[in-house]
Design a protein around this motif. Structure first.
Motif, PDB file in Angstrom:
ATOM      1  N   UNK A  26     -20.690 -13.807  -7.058  1.00  0.00           N
ATOM      2  CA  UNK A  26     -21.018 -14.849  -8.024  1.00  0.00           C
ATOM      3  C   UNK A  26     -19.823 -15.056  -8.935  1.00  0.00           C
ATOM      4  N   UNK A  27     -19.309 -16.285  -8.971  1.00  0.00           N
ATOM      5  CA  UNK A  27     -18.167 -16.598  -9.823  1.00  0.00           C
ATOM      6  C   UNK A  27     -18.509 -16.399 -11.289  1.00  0.00           C
ATOM      7  N   UNK A  28     -19.793 -16.511 -11.640  1.00  0.00           N
ATOM      8  CA  UNK A  28     -20.208 -16.304 -13.029  1.00  0.00           C
ATOM      9  C   UNK A  28     -20.088 -14.847 -13.439  1.00  0.00           C
ATOM     10  N   UNK A  43     -11.294 -15.758  -6.802  1.00  0.00           N
ATOM     11  CA  UNK A  43     -11.818 -17.115  -6.666  1.00  0.00           C
ATOM     12  C   UNK A  43     -11.212 -17.975  -7.768  1.00  0.00           C
ATOM     13  N   UNK A  44     -10.431 -18.980  -7.382  1.00  0.00           N
ATOM     14  CA  UNK A  44      -9.723 -19.820  -8.350  1.00  0.00           C
ATOM     15  C   UNK A  44     -10.485 -21.131  -8.539  1.00  0.00           C
ATOM     16  N   UNK A  45     -11.557 -21.062  -9.324  1.00  0.00           N
ATOM     17  CA  UNK A  45     -12.424 -22.224  -9.516  1.00  0.00           C
ATOM     18  C   UNK A  45     -11.702 -23.366 -10.221  1.00  0.00           C
ATOM     19  N   UNK A  81     -14.092 -24.418  -0.344  1.00  0.00           N
ATOM     20  CA  UNK A  81     -12.706 -23.968  -0.541  1.00  0.00           C
ATOM     21  C   UNK A  81     -12.588 -22.846  -1.557  1.00  0.00           C
ATOM     22  N   UNK A  82     -13.644 -22.603  -2.329  1.00  0.00           N
ATOM     23  CA  UNK A  82     -13.641 -21.454  -3.238  1.00  0.00           C
ATOM     24  C   UNK A  82     -14.759 -20.474  -2.883  1.00  0.00           C
ATOM     25  N   UNK A  83     -15.145 -20.479  -1.594  1.00  0.00           N
ATOM     26  CA  UNK A  83     -16.176 -19.566  -1.102  1.00  0.00           C
ATOM     27  C   UNK A  83     -15.534 -18.421  -0.322  1.00  0.00           C
ATOM     28  N   UNK A  92     -25.893 -11.891 -10.851  1.00  0.00           N
ATOM     29  CA  UNK A  92     -25.958 -11.631  -9.411  1.00  0.00           C
ATOM     30  C   UNK A  92     -27.395 -11.576  -8.906  1.00  0.00           C
ATOM     31  N   UNK A  93     -28.345 -11.897  -9.790  1.00  0.00           N
ATOM     32  CA  UNK A  93     -29.745 -11.883  -9.388  1.00  0.00           C
ATOM     33  C   UNK A  93     -30.269 -10.497  -9.110  1.00  0.00           C
TER      34      UNK A  93
END
Length: 322
Positions: free
Chosen positions: A10-12, A78-80, A133-135, A307-308
């Motif tokens: 998770x990017x968060x 990950x480069x959001x 592309x950011x996965x 991450x739930x």
């Protein structure tokens, strides 16, 4: 029990992840197979070339990598922000570098006039590709599928090449990132197939050292080091390169069995900045592959809802009392 990828990435929670893929067959991924009396050393180049090519197209940065005989490690970022700034043409060109793509997007790239409905459909497709592309899942899929196909073709066989899905660990803070990167870069030293980081073939640390020797500001296709955290810090790993290389060299001297318990008096300054005691660092470094999250108890607790997850899990890095 297998966990959903959404509960692992998770990017968060964090943009940094340590990923590992292992072979399912006894046939070696790379290196020399004594039992089969056959060399697969050339496959290391397959992985390195594919990895760096994907990094050049995706908005996924490679922080560290090591390609071993039957598995490989990567630390990815990950480069959001980079993905958000890409134009629609950039997104299409990057995605089509590894996919055929429908004729509609081919016409879009060529500048053909599209109807309103075609333009809307094309725009929706491009935004899906931007997300991909950011996965990390898509990144690893394109890496592993390609290598499996090449190896199966060479071995004249079919079937699974990789041991299921890749394993991923969330690196929740700077301590976890530094430990994971050092762990990855020192894999050949720990496996006794290299004596020093600079002689460790197919690793990011060797690539970075060679770039330094060539007076290059950064290693091509690798996420650069940006220095210590500060306001308006450029995009990059939050350490100084020379500090990191010093840390890797020092750690490599400690991780040999005949050196266990011996602590060099010249402890790298980066450990002090990260708040590590030397014995805490070595304990953390040696246990990097434990759990699906790595960080302090505070950062793990903060990441659970992102991450739930509900249960406190993962490898907890001790907080120094100094």
């Amino acid at each position: 029990m297998t966990k959903a990828r959404s509960s692992l990435i998770s990017i968060d929670a964090t943009p940094y992840y340590h990923c590992v893929s292992r072979c399912v067959r006894r046939t070696f991924l790379c290196g020399y197979d004594e039992q089969a009396q056959q060399s697969y050393e050339h496959r290391r180049g397959w992985i390195e070339n594919r990895l760096l090519a994907l990094a050049n197209a995706f908005c996924i940065d490679v922080c560290a990598y090591a390609i071993m005989s039957n598995h490989y490690h990567v630390v990815l970022h990950i480069n959001a922000e980079k993905a958000k700034k890409l134009s629609q043409h950039d997104v299409v060109e990057r995605w089509l570098a590894f996919h055929q793509g429908p004729s509609l997007t081919q016409r879009f790239v060529q500048g053909d006039e599209l109807s309103e409905s075609e333009a809307e459909r094309c725009s929706d497709m491009i935004e899906v590709w931007r997300e991909r592309l950011m996965s990390i899942s898509w990144f690893m899929r394109l890496l592993n599928q390609h290598i499996a196909s090449e190896a199966n073709r060479e071995d004249k066989c079919t079937g699974h090449f990789w041991e299921g899905r890749f394993k991923s660990q969330a690196l929740l803070d700077e301590k976890a990132l530094a430990a994971a990167m050092a762990y990855v870069d020192l894999n050949p030293v720990r496996a006794a197939i290299a004596n020093t980081p600079e002689s460790s073939e197919y690793t990011s640390v060797k690539t970075r050292i060679e770039s330094l020797k060539n007076d290059e500001t950064t290693a091509p296709y690798l996420f650069p080091f940006a220095g210590n955290p500060k306001e308006n810090m450029p995009d990059g790993i939050p350490f100084r390169l020379m500090d990191y290389l010093e840390l890797v060299d020092w750690t490599g001297r400690q991780c040999r069995e005949d050196k266990r318990g011996h602590i060099d008096s010249q402890i790298p300054d980066i450990l002090k900045r990260l708040g590590f005691e030397s014995d805490e660092w070595l304990d953390t470094y040696s246990k990097i592959e434990n759990g699906t999250m790595i960080g302090s108890e505070t950062t793990i607790k903060a990441a659970l809802p992102l991450l739930g997850r509900k249960r406190l899990c993962g490898f907890r890095i001790p907080t120094s009392t100094r």
